[in-house]
Scaffold this active site. Sequence first.
Site, PDB file in Angstrom:
ATOM      1  N   HIS A 203       0.798  -1.226   0.000  1.00  0.00           N
ATOM      2  CA  HIS A 203       0.000   0.000   0.000  1.00  0.00           C
ATOM      3  C   HIS A 203       0.830   1.275   0.000  1.00  0.00           C
ATOM      4  O   HIS A 203       0.270   2.368  -0.063  1.00  0.00           O
ATOM      5  CB  HIS A 203      -0.912   0.033   1.237  1.00  0.00           C
ATOM      6  CG  HIS A 203      -0.156   0.259   2.510  1.00  0.00           C
ATOM      7  ND1 HIS A 203       0.433  -0.754   3.208  1.00  0.00           N
ATOM      8  CD2 HIS A 203       0.123   1.394   3.199  1.00  0.00           C
ATOM      9  CE1 HIS A 203       1.023  -0.253   4.272  1.00  0.00           C
ATOM     10  NE2 HIS A 203       0.858   1.042   4.293  1.00  0.00           N
TER      11      HIS A 203
HETATM   12  C1  UD1 Z   1      -1.441   5.988   5.483  1.00  0.00           C
HETATM   13  C2  UD1 Z   1      -0.070   6.487   5.949  1.00  0.00           C
HETATM   14  C3  UD1 Z   1       0.971   5.388   5.752  1.00  0.00           C
HETATM   15  C4  UD1 Z   1       0.539   4.108   6.437  1.00  0.00           C
HETATM   16  C5  UD1 Z   1      -0.866   3.734   5.981  1.00  0.00           C
HETATM   17  C6  UD1 Z   1      -1.319   2.541   6.799  1.00  0.00           C
HETATM   18  C7  UD1 Z   1       0.307   8.886   5.612  1.00  0.00           C
HETATM   19  C8  UD1 Z   1       1.041   9.895   4.826  1.00  0.00           C
HETATM   20  N1  UD1 Z   1       0.364   7.637   5.157  1.00  0.00           N
HETATM   21  O1  UD1 Z   1      -1.359   5.738   4.113  1.00  0.00           O
HETATM   22  O2  UD1 Z   1       2.204   5.807   6.328  1.00  0.00           O
HETATM   23  O3  UD1 Z   1       1.444   3.094   6.095  1.00  0.00           O
HETATM   24  O4  UD1 Z   1      -1.767   4.809   6.212  1.00  0.00           O
HETATM   25  O5  UD1 Z   1      -2.312   1.825   6.195  1.00  0.00           O
HETATM   26  O6  UD1 Z   1      -0.305   9.213   6.588  1.00  0.00           O
HETATM   27  N2  UD1 Z   1      -8.865   4.982   1.950  1.00  0.00           N
HETATM   28  C9  UD1 Z   1     -10.117   4.410   1.921  1.00  0.00           C
HETATM   29  N3  UD1 Z   1     -10.594   3.884   3.087  1.00  0.00           N
HETATM   30  C10 UD1 Z   1      -9.885   3.903   4.259  1.00  0.00           C
HETATM   31  C11 UD1 Z   1      -8.606   4.470   4.259  1.00  0.00           C
HETATM   32  C12 UD1 Z   1      -8.110   5.002   3.095  1.00  0.00           C
HETATM   33  O7  UD1 Z   1     -10.793   4.373   0.886  1.00  0.00           O
HETATM   34  O8  UD1 Z   1     -10.392   3.421   5.281  1.00  0.00           O
HETATM   35  C13 UD1 Z   1      -8.337   5.593   0.717  1.00  0.00           C
HETATM   36  C14 UD1 Z   1      -8.362   7.132   0.839  1.00  0.00           C
HETATM   37  O9  UD1 Z   1      -9.590   7.651   0.439  1.00  0.00           O
HETATM   38  C15 UD1 Z   1      -7.230   7.524  -0.079  1.00  0.00           C
HETATM   39  C16 UD1 Z   1      -6.275   6.343  -0.015  1.00  0.00           C
HETATM   40  O10 UD1 Z   1      -6.979   5.250   0.532  1.00  0.00           O
HETATM   41  O11 UD1 Z   1      -7.705   7.623  -1.403  1.00  0.00           O
HETATM   42  C17 UD1 Z   1      -5.040   6.632   0.823  1.00  0.00           C
HETATM   43  O12 UD1 Z   1      -5.400   6.930   2.176  1.00  0.00           O
HETATM   44  P1  UD1 Z   1      -4.452   7.861   3.106  1.00  0.00           P
HETATM   45  O13 UD1 Z   1      -4.978   7.858   4.476  1.00  0.00           O
HETATM   46  O14 UD1 Z   1      -4.218   9.166   2.426  1.00  0.00           O
HETATM   47  O15 UD1 Z   1      -3.054   7.142   3.072  1.00  0.00           O
HETATM   48  P2  UD1 Z   1      -2.638   5.610   3.208  1.00  0.00           P
HETATM   49  O16 UD1 Z   1      -2.171   5.164   1.881  1.00  0.00           O
HETATM   50  O17 UD1 Z   1      -3.710   4.852   3.850  1.00  0.00           O
HETATM   51  N1  UDP Z   2      -3.129  -5.266   9.240  1.00  0.00           N
HETATM   52  C1  UDP Z   2      -4.388  -5.807   9.536  1.00  0.00           C
HETATM   53  N2  UDP Z   2      -5.197  -6.163   8.492  1.00  0.00           N
HETATM   54  C2  UDP Z   2      -4.825  -6.017   7.180  1.00  0.00           C
HETATM   55  C3  UDP Z   2      -3.537  -5.477   6.908  1.00  0.00           C
HETATM   56  C4  UDP Z   2      -2.726  -5.097   7.965  1.00  0.00           C
HETATM   57  O1  UDP Z   2      -4.745  -5.972  10.700  1.00  0.00           O
HETATM   58  O2  UDP Z   2      -5.622  -6.343   6.288  1.00  0.00           O
HETATM   59  C5  UDP Z   2      -2.269  -4.868  10.367  1.00  0.00           C
HETATM   60  C6  UDP Z   2      -0.890  -5.478  10.353  1.00  0.00           C
HETATM   61  O3  UDP Z   2      -0.897  -6.756  10.927  1.00  0.00           O
HETATM   62  C7  UDP Z   2      -0.098  -4.460  11.158  1.00  0.00           C
HETATM   63  C8  UDP Z   2      -0.743  -3.141  10.770  1.00  0.00           C
HETATM   64  O4  UDP Z   2      -2.021  -3.477  10.241  1.00  0.00           O
HETATM   65  O5  UDP Z   2      -0.300  -4.659  12.533  1.00  0.00           O
HETATM   66  C9  UDP Z   2       0.107  -2.468   9.755  1.00  0.00           C
HETATM   67  O6  UDP Z   2      -0.598  -1.489   9.141  1.00  0.00           O
HETATM   68  P1  UDP Z   2      -0.292  -1.017   7.645  1.00  0.00           P
HETATM   69  O7  UDP Z   2       0.411  -2.061   6.899  1.00  0.00           O
HETATM   70  O8  UDP Z   2      -1.562  -0.483   7.137  1.00  0.00           O
HETATM   71  O9  UDP Z   2       0.638   0.256   7.922  1.00  0.00           O
HETATM   72  P2  UDP Z   2       2.204   0.479   8.103  1.00  0.00           P
HETATM   73  O10 UDP Z   2       2.663  -0.384   9.217  1.00  0.00           O
HETATM   74  O11 UDP Z   2       2.865   0.199   6.798  1.00  0.00           O
HETATM   75  O12 UDP Z   2       2.288   1.931   8.413  1.00  0.00           O
END
Ligand code: UD1
Ligand code: UDP
Length: 358
Positions: A208
Amino acid sequence: MKLLTVLGARPQFIKAAAVSRVIKDNPSIQEVIVHTGQHFDKNMSDVFFQQMNIPNPAYNLDIHSLPHGAMTGRMIEGIEKILGKENPDVILVYGDTNSTLAGALAAQKLGVKIAHVEAGLRSFNLKMPEEINRILTDRISDYLFCPTQKAIDNLHRESFESFNAQMVLSGDVMLDAALFYASQADQKSSPQIKNELKEQPFILCTCHRQENTDDKQRLSAIVKALNTLSKTYKVVLPLHPRTKKKMQAFGLDFSFTPIDPVGYFDMVWLLKNCAFVITDSGGLQKEAFYFKKYGITLRDQTEWVELIDHGFSELAGADYEKILSCVEGLSQKQSDFSIPLYGNGKASDVIIETLTKQ
Ligand code: UD1
Ligand code: UDP
């Protein structure tokens, strides 16, 4: 002591679950939780609060799906108002997301002390939004809870000893969560996943990160590698909404069926039962190690360097050939996973003890 916890993204819910468990046992602390709303799908947010007994947020700012500046700016505005109303002693922020930086900036401007959990981590790649968030949050924090000695070393290299901040080697709060929830996962994970996967070896994969999803070439190479691997292995990929959107925009397809993001019990079950892990997630890189599984990291560098140094994980970037050759190399590996790279599972206790001693 009044503690205002700011969180908003999936990994923060898991970290906060570990720390909130310790807070609940400490009557001298009142925790007020602010959810920024950054993650909002049920299976990206609510599921963790329900499964892991995280206290309900007192506030939800409902800020999401915006460019970095707009998202962070609106969060600062919302958190500032809450800080004025709640007047906490300390703000607690986790990790490196936009919600982390927003919490820290809002607090600093109002003179509220900041505790940063997962301080000192560096990928040394300023193109990553997470690296910018980490560096800036660390710089204005009062308590720097570092998961590793490398993180402490990074802070010393940046002369943090000359700032008025307390550096503490706490260990990793995600290890606390992994240890606590591991014993519950067999019972509480969904029967559908267990029944479908219990007999066959599978690869657990997540992807992601912005540097992979927003670059068509990188995402195409990763998808191609997973499609090739799916001819030999079952691939289990809980698909992040960001990646889903980008796959559609770039016209990419998996030749297997990804699943929706899963809750933590299912994730722990998948970690316990998979053959190995392919991921660009920060948290999952370590969790693979906690559950004694080798990892292949879809990044060019990682802040969790110990995993690479000790051979538990290998950096494959977004390189098709490298991903496949890393998979081939796994059969030669024989590592001792008992080395305590990330503490003893009591990081949350260290954090709360430090904060309550002040
Ligand atoms: C964010 C964090 C990243 C982390 C990740 C964990 C920042 C800059 N990035 O990235 O470090 O690893 O979370 O998962 O804060 N979206 C949905 N539904 C949701 C969440 C997100 O549709 O529940 C979509 C949003 O609308 C957007 C995209 O996913 O289009 C990205 O979401 P965003 O929160 O901006 O960043 P992540 O890629 O989730
Ligand atoms: N995780 C989860 N369900 C999923 C994917 C990830 O519970 O479908 C958990 C994972 O085990 C870890 C955390 O989410 O504990 C990590 O989050 P993510 O990979 O979104 O973010 P990052 O650590 O890269 O910031």
